[in-house]
Enzyme design. Structure first.
Site, PDB file in Angstrom:
ATOM      1  N   ARG A   6     -25.728   4.887   1.976  1.00 47.02           N
ATOM      2  CA  ARG A   6     -25.660   5.034   3.416  1.00 47.02           C
ATOM      3  C   ARG A   6     -26.239   6.351   3.879  1.00 47.02           C
ATOM      4  O   ARG A   6     -26.203   7.347   3.160  1.00 47.02           O
ATOM      5  CB  ARG A   6     -24.194   4.997   3.868  1.00 47.02           C
ATOM      6  CG  ARG A   6     -23.612   3.624   3.741  1.00 47.02           C
ATOM      7  CD  ARG A   6     -22.725   3.220   4.863  1.00 47.02           C
ATOM      8  NE  ARG A   6     -23.079   3.770   6.157  1.00 47.02           N
ATOM      9  CZ  ARG A   6     -22.198   3.927   7.129  1.00 47.02           C
ATOM     10  NH1 ARG A   6     -20.942   3.640   6.957  1.00 47.02           N
ATOM     11  NH2 ARG A   6     -22.574   4.388   8.289  1.00 47.02           N
ATOM     12  N   ARG A  62     -41.273   1.978   6.747  1.00 46.11           N
ATOM     13  CA  ARG A  62     -42.460   1.255   6.270  1.00 46.11           C
ATOM     14  C   ARG A  62     -43.652   2.179   6.083  1.00 46.11           C
ATOM     15  O   ARG A  62     -44.540   1.894   5.279  1.00 46.11           O
ATOM     16  CB  ARG A  62     -42.824   0.141   7.252  1.00 46.11           C
ATOM     17  CG  ARG A  62     -41.890  -1.017   7.209  1.00 46.11           C
ATOM     18  CD  ARG A  62     -42.428  -2.185   8.049  1.00 46.11           C
ATOM     19  NE  ARG A  62     -41.344  -3.112   8.284  1.00 46.11           N
ATOM     20  CZ  ARG A  62     -40.678  -3.225   9.426  1.00 46.11           C
ATOM     21  NH1 ARG A  62     -40.993  -2.459  10.454  1.00 46.11           N
ATOM     22  NH2 ARG A  62     -39.704  -4.092   9.549  1.00 46.11           N
ATOM     23  N   CYS A  74     -34.227  -3.913  11.601  1.00 46.85           N
ATOM     24  CA  CYS A  74     -33.473  -3.150  12.591  1.00 46.85           C
ATOM     25  C   CYS A  74     -32.497  -4.066  13.314  1.00 46.85           C
ATOM     26  O   CYS A  74     -32.728  -5.261  13.456  1.00 46.85           O
ATOM     27  CB  CYS A  74     -34.408  -2.556  13.640  1.00 46.85           C
ATOM     28  SG  CYS A  74     -35.493  -1.280  13.036  1.00 46.85           S
ATOM     29  N   GLU A  77     -26.235  -1.520  16.690  1.00 42.48           N
ATOM     30  CA  GLU A  77     -24.869  -1.218  16.253  1.00 42.48           C
ATOM     31  C   GLU A  77     -23.881  -1.770  17.290  1.00 42.48           C
ATOM     32  O   GLU A  77     -24.207  -1.879  18.474  1.00 42.48           O
ATOM     33  CB  GLU A  77     -24.722   0.311  16.129  1.00 42.48           C
ATOM     34  CG  GLU A  77     -23.452   0.784  15.506  1.00 42.48           C
ATOM     35  CD  GLU A  77     -23.365   0.491  14.011  1.00 42.48           C
ATOM     36  OE1 GLU A  77     -22.237   0.300  13.547  1.00 42.48           O
ATOM     37  OE2 GLU A  77     -24.407   0.464  13.339  1.00 42.48           O
ATOM     38  N   ARG A  89     -28.389   4.572  11.861  1.00 40.53           N
ATOM     39  CA  ARG A  89     -27.733   4.410  10.566  1.00 40.53           C
ATOM     40  C   ARG A  89     -28.659   3.639   9.636  1.00 40.53           C
ATOM     41  O   ARG A  89     -29.345   2.713  10.074  1.00 40.53           O
ATOM     42  CB  ARG A  89     -26.412   3.660  10.711  1.00 40.53           C
ATOM     43  CG  ARG A  89     -25.346   4.422  11.464  1.00 40.53           C
ATOM     44  CD  ARG A  89     -24.143   3.502  11.739  1.00 40.53           C
ATOM     45  NE  ARG A  89     -23.015   4.202  12.316  1.00 40.53           N
ATOM     46  CZ  ARG A  89     -22.828   4.390  13.615  1.00 40.53           C
ATOM     47  NH1 ARG A  89     -23.719   3.946  14.486  1.00 40.53           N
ATOM     48  NH2 ARG A  89     -21.756   5.018  14.063  1.00 40.53           N
ATOM     49  N   TYR A 107     -25.852  12.430   5.678  1.00 36.87           N
ATOM     50  CA  TYR A 107     -25.511  12.468   7.104  1.00 36.87           C
ATOM     51  C   TYR A 107     -26.116  13.726   7.716  1.00 36.87           C
ATOM     52  O   TYR A 107     -25.851  14.829   7.257  1.00 36.87           O
ATOM     53  CB  TYR A 107     -23.988  12.441   7.287  1.00 36.87           C
ATOM     54  CG  TYR A 107     -23.418  11.114   6.831  1.00 36.87           C
ATOM     55  CD1 TYR A 107     -23.275  10.078   7.733  1.00 36.87           C
ATOM     56  CD2 TYR A 107     -23.095  10.898   5.498  1.00 36.87           C
ATOM     57  CE1 TYR A 107     -22.795   8.845   7.317  1.00 36.87           C
ATOM     58  CE2 TYR A 107     -22.619   9.666   5.072  1.00 36.87           C
ATOM     59  CZ  TYR A 107     -22.473   8.650   5.991  1.00 36.87           C
ATOM     60  OH  TYR A 107     -22.012   7.420   5.577  1.00 36.87           O
ATOM     61  N   ARG A 115     -18.621  10.556   8.618  1.00 31.45           N
ATOM     62  CA  ARG A 115     -18.007  10.549   7.292  1.00 31.45           C
ATOM     63  C   ARG A 115     -17.965  11.971   6.735  1.00 31.45           C
ATOM     64  O   ARG A 115     -18.712  12.301   5.813  1.00 31.45           O
ATOM     65  CB  ARG A 115     -18.788   9.642   6.331  1.00 31.45           C
ATOM     66  CG  ARG A 115     -18.694   8.161   6.574  1.00 31.45           C
ATOM     67  CD  ARG A 115     -17.298   7.584   6.389  1.00 31.45           C
ATOM     68  NE  ARG A 115     -16.705   7.811   5.101  1.00 31.45           N
ATOM     69  CZ  ARG A 115     -16.696   6.956   4.088  1.00 31.45           C
ATOM     70  NH1 ARG A 115     -17.258   5.772   4.221  1.00 31.45           N
ATOM     71  NH2 ARG A 115     -16.106   7.253   2.955  1.00 31.45           N
TER      72      ARG A 115
END
Length: 121
Positions: A6, A62, A74, A77, A89, A107, A115
């Site tokens: 992530r 890409r 894509c 959210e 994200r 992050y 997080r």
């Protein structure tokens, strides 16, 4: 072993250039910190908050050297009231020998709030 890595970042403005630059920077660090090769990637999912629509951030991934044929998608959210705004994200699904607790989730900027337990600071 198939694992997911992530990452998240934020932008200051809904501007194509900034979205692409921040996405590229985030993806590049995820790749570097986890020694990812494009041929080991099953797919990459990129989500953006509802306030970002100037471009598809997948374009930045890409355009990375060797990543032309990696499937990237894509999506928007979930628009949860009070959630972090202007956020991008990334979820990379990769084949790796790295143990799950040794993966480096990345992050950047305001997304570090998402997080703090995994923040790379």
């Amino acid at each position: 072993m198939i694992r997911a890595i992530r990452g998240a970042t934020t932008v200051s403005n809904n501007i194509s250039e900034e979205i692409l630059e921040k996405t590229s920077s985030l993806a590049s660090e995820m790749i570097k910190q986890n020694a990812i090769k494009a041929e080991d990637v099953a797919s990459v999912l990129v989500s953006v908050t509802a306030d970002l629509n100037a471009t598809f951030p997948a374009k930045a991934i890409r355009n990375l050297d060797g990543w032309t044929f990696v499937p990237v998608m894509c999506m928007q959210e979930i628009d949860v009231p009070g959630s972090l705004a202007q956020c991008i994200r990334i979820m990379m699904t990769v084949n790796t020998t790295i143990e799950q607790d040794k993966l480096n989730h990345i992050y950047h900027h305001e997304a570090k709030k998402l997080r703090p337990d995994l923040s790379n600071d």
